[in-house]
Design a protein around this motif. Sequence first.
Motif, short mmCIF file in Angstrom:
data_model
loop_
_atom_site.label_atom_id
_atom_site.label_comp_id
_atom_site.label_asym_id
_atom_site.label_seq_id
_atom_site.Cartn_x
_atom_site.Cartn_y
_atom_site.Cartn_z
N PRO A 47 0.93 -1.19 0.20
CA PRO A 47 -0.07 0.08 0.02
C PRO A 47 0.69 1.34 -0.04
O PRO A 47 0.30 2.63 -0.41
CB PRO A 47 -0.75 -0.12 1.26
N GLN A 48 2.22 1.06 0.29
CA GLN A 48 3.17 2.43 0.37
C GLN A 48 3.68 2.61 -1.10
O GLN A 48 4.52 3.35 -1.25
CB GLN A 48 3.86 2.19 1.38
N CYS A 49 3.26 1.81 -2.07
CA CYS A 49 4.05 1.82 -3.20
C CYS A 49 3.40 3.09 -4.20
O CYS A 49 2.48 3.20 -5.01
CB CYS A 49 3.79 0.70 -4.27
N ALA A 50 4.14 4.32 -3.82
CA ALA A 50 3.76 5.61 -4.56
C ALA A 50 3.68 5.68 -6.14
O ALA A 50 2.82 6.08 -6.61
CB ALA A 50 4.38 6.76 -4.12
N LYS A 51 4.95 5.00 -6.44
CA LYS A 51 4.92 4.74 -8.07
C LYS A 51 3.92 4.16 -8.84
O LYS A 51 3.37 4.54 -9.94
CB LYS A 51 6.14 4.22 -8.21
N ILE A 77 0.50 11.44 -4.12
CA ILE A 77 1.02 12.63 -3.51
C ILE A 77 1.04 12.30 -1.73
O ILE A 77 1.78 12.46 -0.98
CB ILE A 77 0.05 13.77 -3.63
N ALA A 78 -0.17 11.68 -1.24
CA ALA A 78 -0.13 11.33 0.14
C ALA A 78 1.03 10.52 0.63
O ALA A 78 1.63 10.51 1.67
CB ALA A 78 -1.43 10.68 0.37
N LEU A 79 1.56 9.58 -0.45
CA LEU A 79 2.67 8.84 -0.25
C LEU A 79 3.81 9.10 -0.27
O LEU A 79 4.93 8.82 0.32
CB LEU A 79 2.22 7.50 -0.99
N ASN A 80 3.85 10.18 -1.27
CA ASN A 80 5.15 10.76 -1.48
C ASN A 80 5.05 12.13 -1.91
O ASN A 80 4.70 12.62 -2.98
CB ASN A 80 6.08 10.15 -2.54
N PRO A 81 5.02 13.31 -0.98
CA PRO A 81 4.44 14.31 -1.26
C PRO A 81 5.52 15.21 -2.03
O PRO A 81 5.23 16.50 -2.59
CB PRO A 81 4.18 15.38 0.12
N ASN A 82 6.61 14.83 -2.20
CA ASN A 82 7.75 15.38 -2.88
C ASN A 82 8.04 15.06 -4.25
O ASN A 82 9.13 15.40 -5.03
CB ASN A 82 9.17 15.47 -2.11
N GLU A 85 6.28 14.80 -10.31
CA GLU A 85 5.12 14.04 -11.31
C GLU A 85 3.98 13.79 -10.74
O GLU A 85 2.95 13.91 -11.54
CB GLU A 85 5.94 12.77 -11.90
N SER A 86 4.02 13.52 -9.47
CA SER A 86 2.49 13.09 -8.97
C SER A 86 1.73 14.56 -8.86
O SER A 86 0.54 14.51 -9.14
CB SER A 86 2.75 12.75 -7.61
N TRP A 87 2.29 15.70 -8.46
CA TRP A 87 1.55 16.78 -8.57
C TRP A 87 1.32 17.39 -9.95
O TRP A 87 0.21 17.95 -10.10
CB TRP A 87 2.54 17.99 -7.86
N ILE A 113 9.13 21.87 -6.82
CA ILE A 113 9.83 20.55 -6.45
C ILE A 113 10.84 20.48 -7.57
O ILE A 113 11.92 20.38 -7.33
CB ILE A 113 9.20 19.46 -6.32
N ASP A 114 10.48 20.61 -8.95
CA ASP A 114 11.22 20.52 -9.96
C ASP A 114 10.98 21.58 -11.12
O ASP A 114 10.22 21.46 -12.02
CB ASP A 114 10.97 19.10 -10.72
#
Length: 276
Positions: A47-51, A77-82, A85-87, A113-114
């Motif tokens: 469940p932590q697989c942000a990709k 985003i919840a899993l990896n706010p930084n 690409e997710s944003w 972020i980028d």
Amino acid sequence: SIDAFDRCIALTPKYAPAHYFKGKALYAVGLNQDSVYAFDQALESDPQCAKAALCKSAALHDLGNNEESLAASEKAIALNPNSAESWYRKGVALVDLDRVADAVIAYDKSLEIDPSTAQTQYDKGLALIKLSRYLEAITAFDHVLEAIPNYSLAFFHKGIALAGLGMHEEAVLSFNIALEITPDDAATHYQKGLSLVRLENFEDAIASFDEAYRFKPQIADPLYQKGLSLAALGNQEAADASFSAALEIDPGNKDALYHKGLALAEMGKFEEAIDV
């Protein structure tokens, strides 16, 4: 490679990376629905697989499932706010849902972020045009062009933004640069023609509309606009012919019918004008 992932999954059914990479392989060959299932399996296993959530968002976007795409991007985003690409993916989903102002906020977060991602700047520029925030759009397209100097679409949309500000001379210059890169782009010729009309440069506008029609002869608008420019120059006979040509492509074009009637009336052909 998909078969190899299937063999791995058969041996270790809860191994999230196998499901994730299988999903990526499926997505790469256009099997979007199957890829979504694979990404779901990856998330079920980890469940932590942000990709997996990020890639699921992209696949759902391609399927036109915009609400689900947004939900997947927010999970990523919840899993990896930084994750820039997710944003970005959240911004894409929000645009598709016509939540354009929110999309700009998401794109800005991605760029915090980028800042170097030209695609995000470009999509932000498109969103800003939809919001009529033309100065900000121009800045976004300028950032794109710093990264990709020969990106004709960035010059094209910069021209649209300049025209939106009433800066038609500058818009024509931007359209001209776009046409140096992609000389056969009908939309750029057409928009250049519209700006030339605003500058009352009707002869050059006619040449632009001719080019637009040459590269996209199934569209009536260039012929209609050419007719308006011809009428502005007092050439009612040629204007009538151009309106008629537009009506052959789009018989229901009320504007072309109306201006054809005006051209006929200007030539003293009142009975024909009434019949129109």
